[in-house]
Design a protein around this motif. Structure first.
Motif, PDB file in Angstrom:
ATOM      1  N   PRO A  86      12.929  47.184 -30.582  1.00  0.00           N
ATOM      2  CA  PRO A  86      12.619  47.338 -29.243  1.00  0.00           C
ATOM      3  C   PRO A  86      12.970  48.837 -28.664  1.00  0.00           C
ATOM      4  O   PRO A  86      12.273  49.570 -28.122  1.00  0.00           O
ATOM      5  CB  PRO A  86      13.191  46.273 -28.424  1.00  0.00           C
ATOM      6  CG  PRO A  86      14.371  45.776 -28.959  1.00  0.00           C
ATOM      7  CD  PRO A  86      14.101  46.010 -30.562  1.00  0.00           C
ATOM      8  N   LYS A  87      13.977  49.379 -29.324  1.00  0.00           N
ATOM      9  CA  LYS A  87      14.387  50.868 -28.822  1.00  0.00           C
ATOM     10  C   LYS A  87      13.241  51.767 -29.510  1.00  0.00           C
ATOM     11  O   LYS A  87      13.234  52.683 -28.936  1.00  0.00           O
ATOM     12  CB  LYS A  87      15.847  51.115 -29.310  1.00  0.00           C
ATOM     13  CG  LYS A  87      16.841  50.404 -28.616  1.00  0.00           C
ATOM     14  CD  LYS A  87      18.335  50.882 -29.140  1.00  0.00           C
ATOM     15  CE  LYS A  87      18.456  52.067 -28.295  1.00  0.00           C
ATOM     16  NZ  LYS A  87      19.976  52.467 -28.558  1.00  0.00           N
ATOM     17  N   THR A 267      15.328  58.417 -20.844  1.00  0.00           N
ATOM     18  CA  THR A 267      15.149  59.716 -21.555  1.00  0.00           C
ATOM     19  C   THR A 267      15.562  59.520 -23.210  1.00  0.00           C
ATOM     20  O   THR A 267      15.979  60.288 -23.589  1.00  0.00           O
ATOM     21  CB  THR A 267      16.284  60.596 -20.968  1.00  0.00           C
ATOM     22  OG1 THR A 267      17.631  60.108 -20.741  1.00  0.00           O
ATOM     23  CG2 THR A 267      15.964  60.915 -19.542  1.00  0.00           C
ATOM     24  N   LEU A 268      15.138  58.042 -23.556  1.00  0.00           N
ATOM     25  CA  LEU A 268      15.281  58.068 -25.084  1.00  0.00           C
ATOM     26  C   LEU A 268      14.318  58.577 -25.714  1.00  0.00           C
ATOM     27  O   LEU A 268      13.498  58.171 -26.224  1.00  0.00           O
ATOM     28  CB  LEU A 268      15.657  56.536 -25.192  1.00  0.00           C
ATOM     29  CG  LEU A 268      16.078  56.250 -26.540  1.00  0.00           C
ATOM     30  CD1 LEU A 268      17.470  56.774 -27.041  1.00  0.00           C
ATOM     31  CD2 LEU A 268      15.987  54.836 -26.833  1.00  0.00           C
ATOM     32  N   PHE A 269      14.617  59.807 -25.993  1.00  0.00           N
ATOM     33  CA  PHE A 269      13.638  60.633 -26.840  1.00  0.00           C
ATOM     34  C   PHE A 269      13.531  60.043 -28.351  1.00  0.00           C
ATOM     35  O   PHE A 269      14.753  59.720 -28.763  1.00  0.00           O
ATOM     36  CB  PHE A 269      13.506  62.127 -26.920  1.00  0.00           C
ATOM     37  CG  PHE A 269      13.028  62.821 -25.867  1.00  0.00           C
ATOM     38  CD1 PHE A 269      12.731  62.146 -24.383  1.00  0.00           C
ATOM     39  CD2 PHE A 269      13.377  64.194 -25.559  1.00  0.00           C
ATOM     40  CE1 PHE A 269      12.458  62.805 -23.451  1.00  0.00           C
ATOM     41  CE2 PHE A 269      12.676  64.923 -24.407  1.00  0.00           C
ATOM     42  CZ  PHE A 269      12.267  64.153 -23.315  1.00  0.00           C
ATOM     43  N   TYR A 270      12.330  60.455 -29.078  1.00  0.00           N
ATOM     44  CA  TYR A 270      12.589  59.640 -30.438  1.00  0.00           C
ATOM     45  C   TYR A 270      13.536  60.434 -31.323  1.00  0.00           C
ATOM     46  O   TYR A 270      14.305  59.680 -32.062  1.00  0.00           O
ATOM     47  CB  TYR A 270      11.272  59.901 -31.056  1.00  0.00           C
ATOM     48  CG  TYR A 270      10.753  59.439 -32.330  1.00  0.00           C
ATOM     49  CD1 TYR A 270      10.355  58.113 -32.366  1.00  0.00           C
ATOM     50  CD2 TYR A 270      11.155  59.976 -33.475  1.00  0.00           C
ATOM     51  CE1 TYR A 270      10.065  57.569 -33.668  1.00  0.00           C
ATOM     52  CE2 TYR A 270      11.126  59.136 -34.815  1.00  0.00           C
ATOM     53  CZ  TYR A 270      10.530  57.980 -34.726  1.00  0.00           C
ATOM     54  OH  TYR A 270      10.131  57.195 -35.991  1.00  0.00           O
ATOM     55  N   THR A 271      13.437  61.760 -31.207  1.00  0.00           N
ATOM     56  CA  THR A 271      14.620  62.472 -31.909  1.00  0.00           C
ATOM     57  C   THR A 271      15.834  62.044 -31.427  1.00  0.00           C
ATOM     58  O   THR A 271      16.998  62.192 -32.271  1.00  0.00           O
ATOM     59  CB  THR A 271      14.466  64.009 -31.692  1.00  0.00           C
ATOM     60  OG1 THR A 271      14.401  64.087 -30.147  1.00  0.00           O
ATOM     61  CG2 THR A 271      13.156  64.603 -32.345  1.00  0.00           C
ATOM     62  N   GLN A 276      20.846  58.905 -33.011  1.00  0.00           N
ATOM     63  CA  GLN A 276      21.822  57.828 -32.687  1.00  0.00           C
ATOM     64  C   GLN A 276      22.009  56.908 -33.800  1.00  0.00           C
ATOM     65  O   GLN A 276      23.103  56.372 -34.663  1.00  0.00           O
ATOM     66  CB  GLN A 276      21.394  56.854 -31.454  1.00  0.00           C
ATOM     67  CG  GLN A 276      21.410  57.522 -30.108  1.00  0.00           C
ATOM     68  CD  GLN A 276      21.089  56.831 -28.886  1.00  0.00           C
ATOM     69  OE1 GLN A 276      20.360  55.640 -29.148  1.00  0.00           O
ATOM     70  NE2 GLN A 276      21.033  56.887 -27.655  1.00  0.00           N
ATOM     71  N   GLU A 277      20.890  56.430 -34.588  1.00  0.00           N
ATOM     72  CA  GLU A 277      20.819  55.874 -35.735  1.00  0.00           C
ATOM     73  C   GLU A 277      21.630  56.589 -36.746  1.00  0.00           C
ATOM     74  O   GLU A 277      22.319  55.729 -37.436  1.00  0.00           O
ATOM     75  CB  GLU A 277      19.451  55.367 -36.091  1.00  0.00           C
ATOM     76  CG  GLU A 277      18.890  54.579 -35.185  1.00  0.00           C
ATOM     77  CD  GLU A 277      19.457  53.238 -35.259  1.00  0.00           C
ATOM     78  OE1 GLU A 277      19.914  52.627 -36.457  1.00  0.00           O
ATOM     79  OE2 GLU A 277      19.520  52.269 -34.220  1.00  0.00           O
ATOM     80  N   ALA A 278      21.585  57.780 -37.113  1.00  0.00           N
ATOM     81  CA  ALA A 278      22.082  58.447 -38.043  1.00  0.00           C
ATOM     82  C   ALA A 278      23.575  58.825 -38.150  1.00  0.00           C
ATOM     83  O   ALA A 278      24.108  58.571 -38.704  1.00  0.00           O
ATOM     84  CB  ALA A 278      21.333  59.834 -38.562  1.00  0.00           C
ATOM     85  N   MET A 284      21.900  55.950 -42.285  1.00  0.00           N
ATOM     86  CA  MET A 284      21.210  57.152 -42.754  1.00  0.00           C
ATOM     87  C   MET A 284      19.744  56.600 -43.317  1.00  0.00           C
ATOM     88  O   MET A 284      18.798  57.325 -43.282  1.00  0.00           O
ATOM     89  CB  MET A 284      21.904  57.802 -43.949  1.00  0.00           C
ATOM     90  CG  MET A 284      23.116  58.370 -43.137  1.00  0.00           C
ATOM     91  SD  MET A 284      22.272  59.677 -42.082  1.00  0.00           S
ATOM     92  CE  MET A 284      24.214  60.415 -41.366  1.00  0.00           C
ATOM     93  N   GLY A 285      19.679  55.598 -44.020  1.00  0.00           N
ATOM     94  CA  GLY A 285      18.439  55.138 -44.487  1.00  0.00           C
ATOM     95  C   GLY A 285      17.332  54.779 -43.589  1.00  0.00           C
ATOM     96  O   GLY A 285      16.256  54.990 -43.555  1.00  0.00           O
TER      97      GLY A 285
END
Length: 317
Positions: A86-87, A267-271, A276-278, A284-285
């Motif tokens: 969902p994020k 304000t959760l931009f895609y980048t 956050q994930e990385a 990283m994958g």
């Protein structure tokens, strides 16, 4: 048909090798120094650009957390992105909202300022420098921190509104206004497209305006029938560049939201989500898969823009 004996072949072979070596020496003498000067660029291009791109593409099909070797998972990362994240949906919604509103408003504002500067006012170089300055500073951490202070609950914006008896909200912590503060910051960085618009306006022949004026055309009609059509190549260029930059926008959202995308991911931009994930969860994958989806979105937008440009972009005629 003639044939050469073994002895003749052995005699001509050194001559052929000498000829090849002479050719290579001439080529090296002509081009070798140039390639030596380009060697640092080649190292940087293949080592810092092509290499990481290929590595990222491979990692997008793996489960990799920086601590253990990558584990091949195939299309699992992409399947999770499109079906169980969902994020991802929220970050896409925020990013597209930002792109759709910030880019046209920035270009319109930049064109308006360029039209004013094109009227031949005194001190034009100074005005160009002053208006271009925000484009140099806008993506910096310092400006993002300053913007956060301006739009805070006790910031300068609310102090100004209080003069008129208006009690403003905390703009950056209210989900109704937080994204708009970033859009305003993006519009404030109008200097780069403004300079390009100004250069395009200087290329429009003045005799076309004189002829239209003799025919009784108003300023507004001359803008729509002369200025804007002849300026469409510049509009097209600016739209492409600014849209790509909007998709890549990261620093303001990171600083103003504290790296979280709050309030409530407004304000959760895609980048920012990719970051956050990385570097927040060390996936990283998964982050590599997100990066390739962003690359595909930008590529599709660019291709669509070029395909449709023939209907509204006018060159010379």
């Amino acid at each position: 048909m003639t044939t050469r004996s073994y002895g003749e072949t052995m005699q001509t072979a050194p001559k052929e090798r000498a000829s090849v070596q002479s050719t290579w020496r001439r080529l090296w003498a002509a081009n070798g120094p140039g390639y030596l000067f380009l060697l640092p660029w080649f190292i940087g291009f293949f080592g810092l650009t092509v290499g990481p791109i290929l590595s990222s593409f491979y990692l997008s099909f793996t489960d990799f957390n920086l601590l253990n070797p990558p584990k091949w998972v195939g299309m699992a990362n992409y399947a999770r992105i499109f079906t169980a994240d969902p994020k991802f949906v929220q970050s896409m919604r925020v990013t597209f909202f930002f792109v759709v509103f910030s880019v046209p408003l920035k270009l319109a504002f930049a064109l308006g300022v360029a039209l004013l500067l094109n009227r031949g006012m005194k001190g034009l170089p100074l005005y160009r420098a002053v208006f271009y300055l925000p484009s140099l500073l806008g993506a910096s951490v310092a400006i993002a921190v300053l913007w956060r202070q301006l739009f805070a609950g006790d910031g300068l914006v609310n102090d100004f509104l209080a003069i008129f008896g208006i009690q403003g909200p905390s703009w950056i912590s209210n989900p109704r206004f937080s994204l708009w503060t970033l859009i305003v910051l993006s519009i404030w960085q109008f200097g780069s497209p403004m300079i390009i618009f100004l250069a395009g306006l200087r290329q429009i022949p003045q005799d076309m305006y004189e002829a239209a004026s003799l025919d009784g055309a108003s300023k507004w009609r001359m803008f729509w029938k002369i200025t804007l059509p002849l300026l469409t190549p510049v509009v097209f260029f600016n739209a492409i560049i600014q849209t790509i930059e909007a998709f890549k926008s990261f620093t303001p959202a990171f600083i103003i939201s504290g790296g979280t995308g709050n309030p409530i991911n407004s304000t959760l931009f895609y980048t920012l989500y990719l970051y956050q994930e990385a570097f927040g969860f060390f996936r990283m994958g998964y982050a590599s898969a997100l990066a390739w989806i962003l690359l595909a979105i930008v590529a599709l937008f660019t291709a669509f823009s070029f395909l449709t440009s023939k209907y509204w972009v006018h060159y010379d005629d």
